[in-house]
Design a protein around this motif. Structure first.
Motif, PDB file in Angstrom:
ATOM      1  N   SER A  70       0.832  -1.193   0.000  1.00 18.38           N
ATOM      2  CA  SER A  70       0.000   0.000   0.000  1.00 18.38           C
ATOM      3  C   SER A  70       0.871   1.249   0.000  1.00 18.38           C
ATOM      4  O   SER A  70       1.794   1.367   0.802  1.00 18.38           O
ATOM      5  CB  SER A  70      -0.890  -0.006   1.248  1.00 18.38           C
ATOM      6  N   VAL A  71       0.576   2.163  -0.914  1.00 23.29           N
ATOM      7  CA  VAL A  71       1.228   3.463  -0.913  1.00 23.29           C
ATOM      8  C   VAL A  71       0.530   4.304   0.144  1.00 23.29           C
ATOM      9  O   VAL A  71      -0.697   4.353   0.205  1.00 23.29           O
ATOM     10  CB  VAL A  71       1.159   4.125  -2.300  1.00 23.29           C
ATOM     11  N   MET A  72       1.313   4.947   0.994  1.00 20.23           N
ATOM     12  CA  MET A  72       0.768   5.674   2.134  1.00 20.23           C
ATOM     13  C   MET A  72       0.613   7.156   1.830  1.00 20.23           C
ATOM     14  O   MET A  72       1.332   7.714   0.993  1.00 20.23           O
ATOM     15  CB  MET A  72       1.701   5.501   3.340  1.00 20.23           C
ATOM     16  N   LEU A  73      -0.318   7.773   2.562  1.00 22.50           N
ATOM     17  CA  LEU A  73      -0.493   9.223   2.587  1.00 22.50           C
ATOM     18  C   LEU A  73      -0.770   9.744   1.189  1.00 22.50           C
ATOM     19  O   LEU A  73      -1.644   9.236   0.509  1.00 22.50           O
ATOM     20  CB  LEU A  73       0.711   9.875   3.273  1.00 22.50           C
ATOM     21  N   ASP A  74      -0.049  10.757   0.723  1.00 22.76           N
ATOM     22  CA  ASP A  74      -0.286  11.289  -0.621  1.00 22.76           C
ATOM     23  C   ASP A  74       0.765  10.800  -1.610  1.00 22.76           C
ATOM     24  O   ASP A  74       1.038  11.436  -2.618  1.00 22.76           O
ATOM     25  CB  ASP A  74      -0.376  12.807  -0.599  1.00 22.76           C
ATOM     26  N   GLY A  75       1.342   9.624  -1.338  1.00 24.41           N
ATOM     27  CA  GLY A  75       2.410   9.077  -2.153  1.00 24.41           C
ATOM     28  C   GLY A  75       2.040   8.842  -3.602  1.00 24.41           C
ATOM     29  O   GLY A  75       2.902   8.932  -4.479  1.00 24.41           O
ATOM     30  N   LEU A  76       0.776   8.527  -3.884  1.00 22.93           N
ATOM     31  CA  LEU A  76       0.392   8.317  -5.282  1.00 22.93           C
ATOM     32  C   LEU A  76       0.593   9.579  -6.110  1.00 22.93           C
ATOM     33  O   LEU A  76       0.859   9.496  -7.310  1.00 22.93           O
ATOM     34  CB  LEU A  76      -1.061   7.848  -5.372  1.00 22.93           C
ATOM     35  N   ASP A  77       0.493  10.735  -5.470  1.00 26.86           N
ATOM     36  CA  ASP A  77       0.675  12.004  -6.182  1.00 26.86           C
ATOM     37  C   ASP A  77       2.122  12.237  -6.602  1.00 26.86           C
ATOM     38  O   ASP A  77       2.376  13.011  -7.529  1.00 26.86           O
ATOM     39  CB  ASP A  77       0.217  13.180  -5.312  1.00 26.86           C
ATOM     40  N   VAL A  78       3.073  11.602  -5.914  1.00 29.48           N
ATOM     41  CA  VAL A  78       4.495  11.832  -6.197  1.00 29.48           C
ATOM     42  C   VAL A  78       5.219  10.566  -6.637  1.00 29.48           C
ATOM     43  O   VAL A  78       6.431  10.584  -6.844  1.00 29.48           O
ATOM     44  CB  VAL A  78       5.212  12.440  -4.973  1.00 29.48           C
ATOM     45  N   ALA A  79       4.494   9.464  -6.799  1.00 33.36           N
ATOM     46  CA  ALA A  79       5.111   8.162  -7.081  1.00 33.36           C
ATOM     47  C   ALA A  79       5.993   8.182  -8.318  1.00 33.36           C
ATOM     48  O   ALA A  79       7.050   7.545  -8.347  1.00 33.36           O
ATOM     49  CB  ALA A  79       4.036   7.088  -7.213  1.00 33.36           C
ATOM     50  N   GLU A  80       5.578   8.915  -9.325  1.00 32.55           N
ATOM     51  CA  GLU A  80       6.336   8.959 -10.576  1.00 32.55           C
ATOM     52  C   GLU A  80       7.741   9.541 -10.379  1.00 32.55           C
ATOM     53  O   GLU A  80       8.686   9.129 -11.043  1.00 32.55           O
ATOM     54  CB  GLU A  80       5.557   9.785 -11.599  1.00 32.55           C
ATOM     55  N   ASP A  81       7.876  10.473  -9.438  1.00 32.80           N
ATOM     56  CA  ASP A  81       9.163  11.121  -9.196  1.00 32.80           C
ATOM     57  C   ASP A  81       9.936  10.513  -8.031  1.00 32.80           C
ATOM     58  O   ASP A  81      11.070  10.902  -7.769  1.00 32.80           O
ATOM     59  CB  ASP A  81       8.947  12.615  -8.913  1.00 32.80           C
ATOM     60  N   ALA A  82       9.329   9.571  -7.339  1.00 33.44           N
ATOM     61  CA  ALA A  82       9.958   9.004  -6.141  1.00 33.44           C
ATOM     62  C   ALA A  82      10.980   7.929  -6.502  1.00 33.44           C
ATOM     63  O   ALA A  82      10.839   7.222  -7.498  1.00 33.44           O
ATOM     64  CB  ALA A  82       8.892   8.411  -5.223  1.00 33.44           C
ATOM     65  N   ASP A  83      11.987   7.826  -5.655  1.00 38.08           N
ATOM     66  CA  ASP A  83      13.012   6.795  -5.771  1.00 38.08           C
ATOM     67  C   ASP A  83      13.177   6.161  -4.383  1.00 38.08           C
ATOM     68  O   ASP A  83      14.157   6.412  -3.691  1.00 38.08           O
ATOM     69  CB  ASP A  83      14.328   7.398  -6.256  1.00 38.08           C
ATOM     70  N   PRO A  84      12.174   5.359  -3.964  1.00 39.05           N
ATOM     71  CA  PRO A  84      12.190   4.854  -2.591  1.00 39.05           C
ATOM     72  C   PRO A  84      13.257   3.795  -2.353  1.00 39.05           C
ATOM     73  O   PRO A  84      13.624   3.046  -3.260  1.00 39.05           O
ATOM     74  CB  PRO A  84      10.792   4.259  -2.420  1.00 39.05           C
ATOM     75  N   GLY A  85      13.719   3.769  -1.115  1.00 38.92           N
ATOM     76  CA  GLY A  85      14.644   2.745  -0.670  1.00 38.92           C
ATOM     77  C   GLY A  85      14.061   2.020   0.519  1.00 38.92           C
ATOM     78  O   GLY A  85      13.194   2.546   1.218  1.00 38.92           O
TER      79      GLY A  85
END
Length: 145
Positions: A70-85
């Motif tokens: 599950s993507v948390m909080l407003d993460g779907l709005d920034v997912a394209e630019d995110a580089d999570p670790g």
């Protein structure tokens, strides 16, 4: 609140300690008005693998019991630019209890949030991501953990 270092995990104590830790951390330097503990929507599990990108304001969790992601909080709005670790404790543990602390504006909207994790291997606490919310309305974020 003193941290219980007995090595015996008690969910109610762990939750209270995460609450106290987040309130002391003070999201963005502001008082934390609300803490929300994460539970899996599919199975009710409370232990997760977590991936974050603090710079992008992104967090996602994967339930240890059922594998639900599950993507948390407003993460779907920034997912394209995110580089999570992957979040990892100093002990090497990668399974966590998760809670989010919310600092609110005077109008009740979210001003700042902090994602805190408690390692299930050694009970270490830490804030792994925290960011400012600069839009309104933002109160919906408290239901998106």
């Amino acid at each position: 609140m003193a941290i219980d270092g007995s090595g015996q995990r008690r969910p109610e104590t762990a939750a209270a300690e995460l609450d106290a830790y987040l309130r002391e951390f003070r999201a963005g330097g502001y008082p934390v008005a609300r803490v929300v503990h994460v539970a899996c929507a599919r199975c009710g599990g409370s232990v997760f693998g977590v991936r974050v990108d603090d710079d992008a304001g992104y967090a996602e969790r994967t339930c240890h019991l059922c594998g639900d992601r599950s993507v948390m909080l407003d993460g779907l709005d920034v997912a394209e630019d995110a580089d999570p670790g992957n979040a990892a404790c100093l002990c090497g543990g990668e399974r966590f209890d998760v809670a989010v602390g919310f600092a609110l504006r005077e109008d009740g909207e979210v001003r700042w949030l902090s994602v805190a994790l408690r390692c299930t291997a050694d009970d270490a606490l830490g804030v792994y991501a925290d960011w400012k919310i600069d839009y309104s309305p933002s109160g919906h974020l408290m239901a998106r953990v």
